[in-house]
Scaffold this active site. Structure first.
Site, short mmCIF file in Angstrom:
data_model
loop_
_atom_site.label_atom_id
_atom_site.label_comp_id
_atom_site.label_asym_id
_atom_site.label_seq_id
_atom_site.Cartn_x
_atom_site.Cartn_y
_atom_site.Cartn_z
N TYR A 57 0.89 -1.22 -0.14
CA TYR A 57 -0.08 -0.08 0.05
C TYR A 57 0.64 1.33 -0.02
CZ TYR A 57 -3.71 3.27 1.50
OH TYR A 57 -4.75 4.19 1.33
N LYS A 66 1.14 4.13 -2.97
CA LYS A 66 0.71 5.54 -2.70
C LYS A 66 1.97 6.54 -3.01
CE LYS A 66 -3.58 4.90 -1.47
NZ LYS A 66 -4.63 5.48 -2.49
#
Length: 267
Positions: free
Chosen positions: A157, A161
């Site tokens: 994740y 990002k």
């Protein structure tokens, strides 16, 4: 949300629930026609119906952002039924596997990059021709504070990002002269289905205890307030109010008018 977006068309990914639904509804409330997209047909149809019931204009289009043909078809349908989108919201995302590198499944780790990064790139690529022809366009990509620091055991994740923040910087730098503006935003802590999945995940409790603790302390009232701030920011960015701050990461909790003033602009 006082800014108006009448005549604009927005393409929102992951628009069936959570952040995407809130952003789609805010854009529609401000006057934009919205293409609500995701893989879950029932959810995007419900979002579009809610927008229409509130007096807005929206269509629901099934779209898998990891599949370029699916994205191109969704943009073609948007052009046919609404018009060419001048606003793009890249919101589609997944948590990705949790755990230390070497233990997490590489295929699942890579799948998270495909949803976040490849998906955003597919949508930007599909949106740009019409934006360039119009001489204007705005791309709002949902990033995360996790993309700004090392997040042990959440590399899938966090790295996705971080890549989205860099992608935003490159899009803005390369296309700014053509009237395109790009923003990466930290949306705040909002309780969503992804939050619920995290709270119920044994892997999250084993490998992401600080995140679990953060989510457990968010009240529904705080979550609703954070959503309202995200919706206001989405409309402000889409309207051009903060174009002078384009090409960077922006946190929904920052005082953007003060930041703009400090840099010699006006909100």
């Amino acid at each position: 949300m006082s800014a108006r977006l009448d005549g604009e068309v927005a393409f929102v990914t992951g628009g069936g629930r959570g952040l995407g639904r809130g952003m789609a509804e805010a854009l529609a409330q401000a006057g934009a026609a919205v293409a609500v997209t995701a893989r879950s047909v029932g959810e995007i149809e419900a979002t579009a119906a809610a927008i229409e019931a509130a007096g807005g204009r929206a269509i629901a289009i099934r779209c898998d952002v990891t599949d370029r043909a699916s994205v191109e078809a969704a943009f073609a349908r948007t052009r046919e039924q609404l018009s060419a989108p001048t606003l793009l919201v890249n919101n589609a995302g997944v948590q990705g596997p949790l755990g230390p590198i070497g233990d997490v499944d590489p295929a699942g780790w890579w799948a998270a990059q495909q949803v976040h990064v490849l998906g955003a790139l597919h949508c930007i690529t599909a949106a740009l021709p019409a934006m360039l022809a119009a001489g204007r366009g705005r791309v709002i990509t949902v990033a995360s504070q996790a993309g700004t620091f090392v997040a042990p055991n959440a590399s899938a994740y966090a790295i996705a990002k971080a890549a989205l923040i860099r992608l935003t910087e490159h899009v803005d730098a390369e296309r700014r002269a053509a009237g395109i503006r790009a923003f990466a935003i930290q949306p705040g802590t909002i309780l969503t289905d992804m939050s619920a999945q995290t709270l119920s995940s044994p892997d999250a409790r084993s490998h992401a205890a600080p995140l679990v603790a953060l989510l457990e302390n968010v009240t529904p009232e705080a979550s609703e307030a954070a959503m309202r701030k995200l919706q206001a920011l989405t409309v402000d960015l889409a309207s051009g109010r903060f174009d002078a701050l384009a090409g960077r990461y922006l946190d929904v909790d920052w005082d953007l008018p003060a930041l703009l003033a400090a840099e010699g602009g006006e909100a």
